[in-house]
Design a protein around this motif. Structure first.
Motif, PDB file in Angstrom:
ATOM      1  N   GLY A 109       0.820  -1.214   0.000  1.00 36.00           N
ATOM      2  CA  GLY A 109       0.000   0.000   0.000  1.00 36.00           C
ATOM      3  C   GLY A 109       0.848   1.255   0.000  1.00 36.00           C
ATOM      4  N   MET A 110       1.908   1.241   0.812  1.00 35.83           N
ATOM      5  CA  MET A 110       2.807   2.400   0.845  1.00 35.83           C
ATOM      6  C   MET A 110       3.533   2.554  -0.490  1.00 35.83           C
ATOM      7  SD  MET A 110       4.356   2.260   4.699  1.00 35.83           S
ATOM      8  CE  MET A 110       4.724   0.516   4.692  1.00 35.83           C
ATOM      9  N   MET A 111       3.923   1.428  -1.092  1.00 41.13           N
ATOM     10  CA  MET A 111       4.601   1.495  -2.391  1.00 41.13           C
ATOM     11  C   MET A 111       3.672   2.058  -3.460  1.00 41.13           C
ATOM     12  SD  MET A 111       6.565  -2.179  -2.271  1.00 41.13           S
ATOM     13  CE  MET A 111       7.005  -2.131  -3.982  1.00 41.13           C
ATOM     14  N   GLY A 112       2.408   1.602  -3.444  1.00 40.72           N
ATOM     15  CA  GLY A 112       1.445   2.104  -4.412  1.00 40.72           C
ATOM     16  C   GLY A 112       1.199   3.592  -4.266  1.00 40.72           C
ATOM     17  N   ALA A 113       1.132   4.045  -3.014  1.00 38.54           N
ATOM     18  CA  ALA A 113       0.904   5.472  -2.765  1.00 38.54           C
ATOM     19  C   ALA A 113       2.125   6.311  -3.173  1.00 38.54           C
ATOM     20  CB  ALA A 113       0.592   5.695  -1.291  1.00 38.54           C
ATOM     21  N   LYS A 114       3.299   5.766  -2.958  1.00 32.50           N
ATOM     22  CA  LYS A 114       4.523   6.530  -3.231  1.00 32.50           C
ATOM     23  C   LYS A 114       4.900   6.500  -4.713  1.00 32.50           C
ATOM     24  CE  LYS A 114       9.254   7.109  -1.691  1.00 32.50           C
ATOM     25  NZ  LYS A 114      10.279   6.706  -0.752  1.00 32.50           N
ATOM     26  N   TRP A 115       4.850   5.323  -5.345  1.00 31.02           N
ATOM     27  CA  TRP A 115       5.314   5.169  -6.719  1.00 31.02           C
ATOM     28  C   TRP A 115       4.192   5.149  -7.741  1.00 31.02           C
ATOM     29  CZ3 TRP A 115       8.544   0.508  -4.869  1.00 31.02           C
ATOM     30  CH2 TRP A 115       9.648   0.962  -4.168  1.00 31.02           C
ATOM     31  N   GLY A 116       2.969   4.960  -7.293  1.00 25.93           N
ATOM     32  CA  GLY A 116       1.838   4.872  -8.211  1.00 25.93           C
ATOM     33  C   GLY A 116       1.505   3.431  -8.533  1.00 25.93           C
ATOM     34  N   LEU A 117       0.253   3.222  -8.913  1.00 23.80           N
ATOM     35  CA  LEU A 117      -0.230   1.870  -9.193  1.00 23.80           C
ATOM     36  C   LEU A 117       0.448   1.251 -10.404  1.00 23.80           C
ATOM     37  CD1 LEU A 117      -4.017   2.262  -8.500  1.00 23.80           C
ATOM     38  CD2 LEU A 117      -2.307   1.143  -7.097  1.00 23.80           C
ATOM     39  N   LYS A 118       0.703   2.062 -11.413  1.00 18.62           N
ATOM     40  CA  LYS A 118       1.326   1.527 -12.626  1.00 18.62           C
ATOM     41  C   LYS A 118       2.701   0.943 -12.306  1.00 18.62           C
ATOM     42  CE  LYS A 118       2.913   2.856 -17.214  1.00 18.62           C
ATOM     43  NZ  LYS A 118       3.088   3.965 -18.160  1.00 18.62           N
ATOM     44  N   ASN A 119       3.504   1.672 -11.568  1.00 20.26           N
ATOM     45  CA  ASN A 119       4.838   1.180 -11.233  1.00 20.26           C
ATOM     46  C   ASN A 119       4.782  -0.039 -10.312  1.00 20.26           C
ATOM     47  OD1 ASN A 119       6.209   3.075 -12.766  1.00 20.26           O
ATOM     48  ND2 ASN A 119       6.209   4.576 -11.122  1.00 20.26           N
ATOM     49  N   THR A 120       3.830  -0.054  -9.396  1.00 20.98           N
ATOM     50  CA  THR A 120       3.670  -1.206  -8.507  1.00 20.98           C
ATOM     51  C   THR A 120       3.289  -2.440  -9.314  1.00 20.98           C
ATOM     52  OG1 THR A 120       2.968   0.286  -6.742  1.00 20.98           O
ATOM     53  CG2 THR A 120       2.513  -2.046  -6.435  1.00 20.98           C
ATOM     54  N   LEU A 121       2.362  -2.276 -10.244  1.00 16.01           N
ATOM     55  CA  LEU A 121       1.925  -3.378 -11.093  1.00 16.01           C
ATOM     56  C   LEU A 121       3.060  -3.872 -11.986  1.00 16.01           C
ATOM     57  CD1 LEU A 121      -0.420  -5.180 -12.013  1.00 16.01           C
ATOM     58  CD2 LEU A 121      -1.047  -3.390 -13.623  1.00 16.01           C
ATOM     59  N   LEU A 122       3.789  -2.967 -12.604  1.00 14.33           N
ATOM     60  CA  LEU A 122       4.912  -3.359 -13.468  1.00 14.33           C
ATOM     61  C   LEU A 122       6.030  -4.035 -12.676  1.00 14.33           C
ATOM     62  CD1 LEU A 122       5.077  -0.300 -15.897  1.00 14.33           C
ATOM     63  CD2 LEU A 122       4.261  -2.623 -16.386  1.00 14.33           C
ATOM     64  N   THR A 123       6.263  -3.571 -11.455  1.00 15.72           N
ATOM     65  CA  THR A 123       7.256  -4.220 -10.600  1.00 15.72           C
ATOM     66  C   THR A 123       6.834  -5.645 -10.284  1.00 15.72           C
ATOM     67  OG1 THR A 123       7.880  -2.100  -9.616  1.00 15.72           O
ATOM     68  CG2 THR A 123       8.486  -4.081  -8.390  1.00 15.72           C
ATOM     69  N   GLY A 124       5.568  -5.829  -9.978  1.00 18.31           N
ATOM     70  CA  GLY A 124       5.056  -7.165  -9.697  1.00 18.31           C
ATOM     71  C   GLY A 124       5.183  -8.094 -10.890  1.00 18.31           C
ATOM     72  N   LEU A 125       4.810  -7.621 -12.063  1.00 17.04           N
ATOM     73  CA  LEU A 125       4.912  -8.441 -13.266  1.00 17.04           C
ATOM     74  C   LEU A 125       6.362  -8.782 -13.592  1.00 17.04           C
ATOM     75  CD1 LEU A 125       2.204  -6.677 -15.476  1.00 17.04           C
ATOM     76  CD2 LEU A 125       2.033  -8.902 -14.352  1.00 17.04           C
ATOM     77  N   SER A 126       7.252  -7.824 -13.407  1.00 17.56           N
ATOM     78  CA  SER A 126       8.680  -8.069 -13.661  1.00 17.56           C
ATOM     79  C   SER A 126       9.252  -9.087 -12.685  1.00 17.56           C
ATOM     80  CB  SER A 126       9.470  -6.760 -13.563  1.00 17.56           C
ATOM     81  OG  SER A 126       9.011  -5.838 -14.508  1.00 17.56           O
ATOM     82  N   LEU A 127       8.899  -8.959 -11.414  1.00 22.13           N
ATOM     83  CA  LEU A 127       9.384  -9.922 -10.427  1.00 22.13           C
ATOM     84  C   LEU A 127       8.849 -11.328 -10.700  1.00 22.13           C
ATOM     85  CD1 LEU A 127       9.304  -8.056  -6.992  1.00 22.13           C
ATOM     86  CD2 LEU A 127      11.283  -8.965  -8.193  1.00 22.13           C
ATOM     87  N   GLN A 128       7.635 -11.434 -11.223  1.00 18.11           N
ATOM     88  CA  GLN A 128       7.086 -12.752 -11.566  1.00 18.11           C
ATOM     89  C   GLN A 128       7.926 -13.394 -12.669  1.00 18.11           C
ATOM     90  OE1 GLN A 128       4.998 -14.367  -9.915  1.00 18.11           O
ATOM     91  NE2 GLN A 128       4.049 -15.887 -11.201  1.00 18.11           N
ATOM     92  N   LEU A 129       8.310 -12.615 -13.661  1.00 21.77           N
ATOM     93  CA  LEU A 129       9.157 -13.146 -14.730  1.00 21.77           C
ATOM     94  C   LEU A 129      10.520 -13.573 -14.198  1.00 21.77           C
ATOM     95  CD1 LEU A 129       8.330 -10.673 -17.635  1.00 21.77           C
ATOM     96  CD2 LEU A 129       7.637 -13.064 -17.422  1.00 21.77           C
ATOM     97  N   VAL A 130      11.079 -12.794 -13.288  1.00 24.73           N
ATOM     98  CA  VAL A 130      12.370 -13.148 -12.691  1.00 24.73           C
ATOM     99  C   VAL A 130      12.238 -14.429 -11.874  1.00 24.73           C
ATOM    100  CG1 VAL A 130      14.120 -12.415 -11.010  1.00 24.73           C
ATOM    101  CG2 VAL A 130      13.256 -10.787 -12.687  1.00 24.73           C
ATOM    102  N   GLY A 131      11.186 -14.525 -11.063  1.00 20.30           N
ATOM    103  CA  GLY A 131      10.979 -15.714 -10.243  1.00 20.30           C
ATOM    104  C   GLY A 131      10.829 -16.974 -11.072  1.00 20.30           C
ATOM    105  N   ILE A 132      10.083 -16.890 -12.168  1.00 21.78           N
ATOM    106  CA  ILE A 132       9.921 -18.042 -13.059  1.00 21.78           C
ATOM    107  C   ILE A 132      11.248 -18.371 -13.738  1.00 21.78           C
ATOM    108  CG2 ILE A 132       8.821 -18.838 -15.192  1.00 21.78           C
ATOM    109  CD1 ILE A 132       6.355 -17.196 -14.326  1.00 21.78           C
ATOM    110  N   SER A 133      11.965 -17.344 -14.176  1.00 25.33           N
ATOM    111  CA  SER A 133      13.244 -17.559 -14.849  1.00 25.33           C
ATOM    112  C   SER A 133      14.264 -18.225 -13.932  1.00 25.33           C
ATOM    113  CB  SER A 133      13.799 -16.233 -15.365  1.00 25.33           C
ATOM    114  OG  SER A 133      12.912 -15.659 -16.290  1.00 25.33           O
TER     115      SER A 133
END
Length: 138
Positions: free
Chosen positions: A43-67
């Protein structure tokens, strides 16, 4: 590939390689702990960086975790090497868990933002019902 699918693949692979239930449980411990801390901080990350950046960070980390899972070595399933497998899978699962929670935050918040005010109550009831069913099944 969803986070749940990754967990099932890891679980079934560990079973096929002869890991005990205790060893598999250790693999998922950090994943669950990371989820607790991620939900607190998301929640703090979303408020500070915005929802778009939080969502993109999540999607990127998912790709890294799978890789990361593609670096698995079968030699780690040998009796003296299982600790390497447990640490490796724990790290990969932790990344996927953090990614899932960041993506979930972005998805739920965007839904709230685009839902008209007069339908907010109905939306929250529906989300609560679905979440309750999901947690009951877990």
């Amino acid at each position: 590939m969803t986070d749940g699918a990754i967990r099932m693949i890891v679980l079934l692979n560990a079973y096929n390689l002869g890991f005990t239930a205790w060893e598999v449980a250790l693999m998922f411990t950090a994943y669950e702990l990371a989820g607790v801390f991620t939900n607190l901080a998301a929640g703090m990350m979303g408020a500070k960086w915005g929802l778009k950046n939080t969502l993109l960070t999540g999607l990127s980390l998912q790709l890294v975790g799978i890789s990361v899972l593609f670096a698995w070595q079968d030699s780690w399933s040998q009796p003296g090497q299982k600790w390497k497998a447990i640490l490796f899978v724990t790290f990969a699962q932790m990344l996927c868990g953090i990614a899932k929670d960041l993506t979930k935050l972005g998805g739920k918040t965007v839904t709230k933002l685009i839902t008209p005010d007069e339908k907010q109550s109905r939306l929250f009831k529906l989300v609560s019902l679905i979440t309750g069913w999901k947690n009951s099944l877990k």
